[in-house]
Design a protein around this motif. Structure first.
Motif, PDB file in Angstrom:
ATOM      1  N   UNK A 143      62.351  42.604  -4.506  1.00 36.42           N
ATOM      2  CA  UNK A 143      61.633  43.792  -4.039  1.00 36.42           C
ATOM      3  C   UNK A 143      60.207  43.427  -3.636  1.00 36.42           C
ATOM      4  N   UNK A 144      59.538  42.636  -4.468  1.00 38.64           N
ATOM      5  CA  UNK A 144      58.152  42.243  -4.162  1.00 38.64           C
ATOM      6  C   UNK A 144      58.080  41.436  -2.865  1.00 38.64           C
ATOM      7  N   UNK A 145      59.100  40.614  -2.621  1.00 35.40           N
ATOM      8  CA  UNK A 145      59.096  39.772  -1.424  1.00 35.40           C
ATOM      9  C   UNK A 145      59.534  40.541  -0.177  1.00 35.40           C
ATOM     10  N   UNK A 146      60.569  41.359  -0.313  1.00 32.24           N
ATOM     11  CA  UNK A 146      61.163  42.023   0.856  1.00 32.24           C
ATOM     12  C   UNK A 146      60.430  43.286   1.279  1.00 32.24           C
ATOM     13  N   UNK A 147      60.004  44.063   0.303  1.00 31.85           N
ATOM     14  CA  UNK A 147      59.487  45.408   0.588  1.00 31.85           C
ATOM     15  C   UNK A 147      57.964  45.371   0.706  1.00 31.85           C
ATOM     16  N   UNK A 148      57.506  45.040   1.886  1.00 33.93           N
ATOM     17  CA  UNK A 148      56.086  44.850   2.169  1.00 33.93           C
ATOM     18  C   UNK A 148      55.362  46.189   2.285  1.00 33.93           C
ATOM     19  N   UNK A 149      54.041  46.122   2.468  1.00 29.19           N
ATOM     20  CA  UNK A 149      53.250  47.335   2.655  1.00 29.19           C
ATOM     21  C   UNK A 149      53.691  48.083   3.907  1.00 29.19           C
ATOM     22  N   UNK A 150      54.062  47.336   4.937  1.00 29.04           N
ATOM     23  CA  UNK A 150      54.557  47.975   6.163  1.00 29.04           C
ATOM     24  C   UNK A 150      55.852  48.736   5.883  1.00 29.04           C
ATOM     25  N   UNK A 151      56.738  48.117   5.081  1.00 30.01           N
ATOM     26  CA  UNK A 151      57.992  48.788   4.716  1.00 30.01           C
ATOM     27  C   UNK A 151      57.709  50.061   3.918  1.00 30.01           C
ATOM     28  N   UNK A 152      56.735  50.002   3.018  1.00 27.03           N
ATOM     29  CA  UNK A 152      56.418  51.170   2.194  1.00 27.03           C
ATOM     30  C   UNK A 152      55.956  52.340   3.054  1.00 27.03           C
ATOM     31  N   UNK A 153      55.209  52.035   4.123  1.00 26.70           N
ATOM     32  CA  UNK A 153      54.796  53.098   5.038  1.00 26.70           C
ATOM     33  C   UNK A 153      56.010  53.666   5.770  1.00 26.70           C
ATOM     34  N   UNK A 154      56.919  52.778   6.193  1.00 23.08           N
ATOM     35  CA  UNK A 154      58.136  53.236   6.866  1.00 23.08           C
ATOM     36  C   UNK A 154      58.983  54.090   5.930  1.00 23.08           C
ATOM     37  N   UNK A 155      59.007  53.717   4.650  1.00 20.44           N
ATOM     38  CA  UNK A 155      59.766  54.503   3.669  1.00 20.44           C
ATOM     39  C   UNK A 155      59.166  55.901   3.526  1.00 20.44           C
ATOM     40  N   UNK A 156      57.840  55.999   3.478  1.00 20.47           N
ATOM     41  CA  UNK A 156      57.191  57.304   3.389  1.00 20.47           C
ATOM     42  C   UNK A 156      57.523  58.155   4.611  1.00 20.47           C
ATOM     43  N   UNK A 157      57.537  57.515   5.789  1.00 18.58           N
ATOM     44  CA  UNK A 157      57.896  58.239   7.013  1.00 18.58           C
ATOM     45  C   UNK A 157      59.341  58.732   6.945  1.00 18.58           C
ATOM     46  N   UNK A 158      60.235  57.874   6.432  1.00 21.31           N
ATOM     47  CA  UNK A 158      61.645  58.261   6.310  1.00 21.31           C
ATOM     48  C   UNK A 158      61.803  59.418   5.326  1.00 21.31           C
ATOM     49  N   UNK A 159      61.039  59.386   4.239  1.00 21.55           N
ATOM     50  CA  UNK A 159      61.091  60.454   3.244  1.00 21.55           C
ATOM     51  C   UNK A 159      60.645  61.780   3.858  1.00 21.55           C
TER      52      UNK A 159
ATOM     53  N   UNK B 229      67.513  42.703   4.615  1.00 23.42           N
ATOM     54  CA  UNK B 229      68.109  43.760   5.435  1.00 23.42           C
ATOM     55  C   UNK B 229      68.760  44.840   4.577  1.00 23.42           C
ATOM     56  N   UNK B 230      69.612  44.424   3.634  1.00 21.70           N
ATOM     57  CA  UNK B 230      70.341  45.390   2.803  1.00 21.70           C
ATOM     58  C   UNK B 230      69.391  46.118   1.855  1.00 21.70           C
ATOM     59  N   UNK B 231      68.510  45.366   1.198  1.00 21.35           N
ATOM     60  CA  UNK B 231      67.607  45.979   0.224  1.00 21.35           C
ATOM     61  C   UNK B 231      66.663  46.976   0.881  1.00 21.35           C
ATOM     62  N   UNK B 232      66.054  46.594   1.988  1.00 21.14           N
ATOM     63  CA  UNK B 232      65.090  47.487   2.644  1.00 21.14           C
ATOM     64  C   UNK B 232      65.761  48.747   3.176  1.00 21.14           C
ATOM     65  N   UNK B 233      66.988  48.612   3.655  1.00 17.62           N
ATOM     66  CA  UNK B 233      67.698  49.792   4.159  1.00 17.62           C
ATOM     67  C   UNK B 233      68.057  50.737   3.015  1.00 17.62           C
ATOM     68  N   UNK B 234      68.590  50.182   1.934  1.00 14.87           N
ATOM     69  CA  UNK B 234      69.034  51.026   0.818  1.00 14.87           C
ATOM     70  C   UNK B 234      67.854  51.630   0.063  1.00 14.87           C
ATOM     71  N   UNK B 235      66.797  50.853  -0.121  1.00 18.95           N
ATOM     72  CA  UNK B 235      65.661  51.306  -0.923  1.00 18.95           C
ATOM     73  C   UNK B 235      64.820  52.374  -0.226  1.00 18.95           C
ATOM     74  N   UNK B 236      65.097  52.660   1.049  1.00 17.69           N
ATOM     75  CA  UNK B 236      64.367  53.734   1.733  1.00 17.69           C
ATOM     76  C   UNK B 236      64.487  55.061   1.000  1.00 17.69           C
ATOM     77  N   UNK B 237      65.612  55.243   0.292  1.00 15.30           N
ATOM     78  CA  UNK B 237      65.891  56.548  -0.310  1.00 15.30           C
ATOM     79  C   UNK B 237      65.688  56.559  -1.827  1.00 15.30           C
TER      80      UNK B 237
END
Length: 525
Positions: free
Chosen positions: A300-316, A237-245
């Motif tokens: 990072x490898x475990x938490x930040x999945x391909x789906x998360x990476x797409x969400x991060x791109x959308x957030x960016x 939860x914490x890593x995925x939220x913070x790593x968005x940016x």
């Protein structure tokens, strides 16, 4: 933690002068040199190097003054970015040279590898012999002085005694040496997240907890707070939220194999990882070396999945729309930005999630502040500036930028050049003798000043500092007139915050009888 037990002995010393010291693994040779200097009792102001004769490799200081690297072959390495582990485990002896004048050679023997060392810093276990004087001529000069001092009748006794008394080399004190070593700061590149966080004070750890919007940490003592933060920072939860940016360099660092990255001291590409408590850093006068613990990379490898990476791109992309809107409009309702984003991406956003997202955005990732249900360009966040801009914008409709304009401003930092800006760029190249890239940079800067509501004075101040032929152009009536005329035309086609992103339509200047150009009432150039 892992460490190495070394025996360091000055060559040709009789009786032997030596120290037995434990040094942590994962450190650079630069840090090892600091440890060895303290361990031996050297002051440390002379140059030094490491020599591995069996492999034919030397590890050198980086020195602009001596230009070591100009003549180095491919077997010479930079001590600032070379970690000791591979070398100390491959060769059981090497030479440390201190002071290229006196040439103190130290034979360093790797006695054993420890896997349960309890400290993150070096400690001396045992020693024999006092530290020789600095600048005394090396080991043979030192013994010659000892002979002179043992004979008060020697003709050089008084002179030598006075010289020795002026030296700052002190009697070897094991307890004091170990105290200095415990305070010696260097980056351990094998450090765990817990070890990195332990280096912070409790107040600094509290700030890290606040960055992540954590709660319940106030009851902990420092050691407990470290354990708490390790668990939270590695959680999904914490890593995925913070790593968005994170920026792209930080993402590549996390996904790459290397544990360290060396950058210039002023380089801030990895600061966001550092501020979140995920990385350690070692800095000297010129460079910074950032270190990522292995468990951070694994999480990072475990938490930040391909789906998360797409969400991060959308957030960016979503954040880019807000930054662009702030630069275009100065003041803009949040709903207007959401509508532009929906128009181009077909993605719907509800008001609650949008406001929560904006509150999470780090300060250095945005150029605006959130005031109620609108964003305000940071330049106008003060009440007087805010009210002034509102008055100037009165009656103006919001300009509707194209997706191309949004992406150009968001990704490149400027709006697409129009005909007049291209002509201004050509002027800088032809009359100003600027290279194409430099001319474009001048044009982008002028566009930025105009866009955010700047003045002609600010443009001229910038040109005076950045335009190489500024003085020559300003002294030539013809060239000065051409420059002002082209800037005036650029002004007319540039989108400005004063007009809510629209371009100026009305005349802004006129030619006067004395051949001066008046760009604003009462201001002559």
């Amino acid at each position: 933690m892992k460490a190495y037990q070394l025996k360091v002995q000055i060559k040709n010393s009789h009786p032997p002068i030596w120290r037995r010291v434990i040094v942590p693994s994962g450190i650079t040779f630069q840090y090892l040199s600091e440890i060895l200097n303290v361990t031996m009792g050297w002051i440390g102001y002379h140059l030094h190097s490491f020599e591995f004769f069996h492999s034919g490799i030397s590890v050198e200081m980086k020195s602009d003054e001596l230009n070591f690297f100009d003549d180095m072959d491919n077997k010479s390495l930079d001590e600032q970015e070379t970690v000791i582990d591979t070398f100390l485990e491959k060769e059981n002896t090497f030479t440390y040279i201190y002071d290229f004048g006196d040439f103190w050679e130290h034979k360093v023997a790797v006695e054993k590898v420890l896997y349960d060392y309890e400290y993150s810093y070096a400690q001396v276990l045992k020693y024999k012999g006092e530290t020789p004087y600095e600048d005394c001529g090396g080991i043979y000069g030192y013994y010659e002085m000892q002979d002179i001092l043992s004979n008060p009748r020697h003709p050089q006794y008084k002179q030598t005694k006075e010289w020795v008394e002026e030296q700052i080399t002190q009697k070897y004190d094991l307890e004091s040496i170990n105290e200095v070593l415990s305070e010696l700061k260097g980056m351990n590149f094998d450090a765990t997240l817990k070890e990195i966080l332990t280096e912070y004070s409790k107040s600094e750890l509290v700030e890290i907890a606040k960055v992540h919007h954590l709660s319940g940490y106030s009851k902990y003592k420092k050691a407990e707070l470290v354990e708490f933060l390790v668990g939270e920072l590695l959680s999904k939860e914490v890593m995925c939220r913070y790593f968005r940016f994170l920026n792209e360099d930080e993402i590549q660092f996390l996904e790459g194999e290397e544990r360290t990255r060396k950058v210039f001291l002023q380089d801030t590409r990895y600061v966001y990882l550092l501020e979140g408590g995920y990385a350690g850093v070692y800095a000297d006068w010129e460079d910074s070396v950032f270190c990522l613990p292995e468990e951070v990379k694994a999480a990072y490898r475990e938490n930040c999945t391909e789906e998360w990476k797409k969400e991060r791109q959308d957030a960016e992309t979503f954040l880019m729309y807000f930054n662009v809107a702030a630069e275009l409009y100065g003041i803009c309702p949040v709903e207007n930005v959401v509508e532009l984003y929906r128009r181009d991406t077909r993605i719907e956003k509800d008001g609650f999630s949008v406001l929560a997202f904006l509150k999470d955005v780090p300060e250095d990732k945005k150029c605006f502040v959130l005031q109620g249900s609108q964003i305000v360009l940071s330049l106008y966040k003060e009440k007087n500036e805010y009210n002034r801009l509102l008055r100037e914008q009165q009656g103006e409709e919001f300009y509707i930028p194209s997706q191309e304009e949004i992406e150009c401003l968001g990704k490149k930092g400027y709006l697409p050049f129009g005909k007049n800006m291209e002509q201004l760029k050509a002027f800088f190249i032809k009359e100003g003798k600027e290279e194409k890239e430099d001319a474009e940079l001048l044009c982008r800067t002028i566009q930025f000043i105009i866009r955010i509501g700047g003045t002609m004075e600010e443009i001229l101040d910038m040109l005076e500092n950045a335009f190489l032929e500024y003085d020559e152009v300003m002294e030539d009536n013809r060239l000065r007139g051409k420059l002002f005329f082209k800037i005036e035309n650029v002004w007319k086609e540039t989108n400005t915050v004063v007009m809510r992103g629209n371009a100026e339509k009305a005349e802004t200047s006129a030619q006067t009888a004395n051949d001066k150009i008046i760009l604003f009432p009462g201001k002559k150039y």
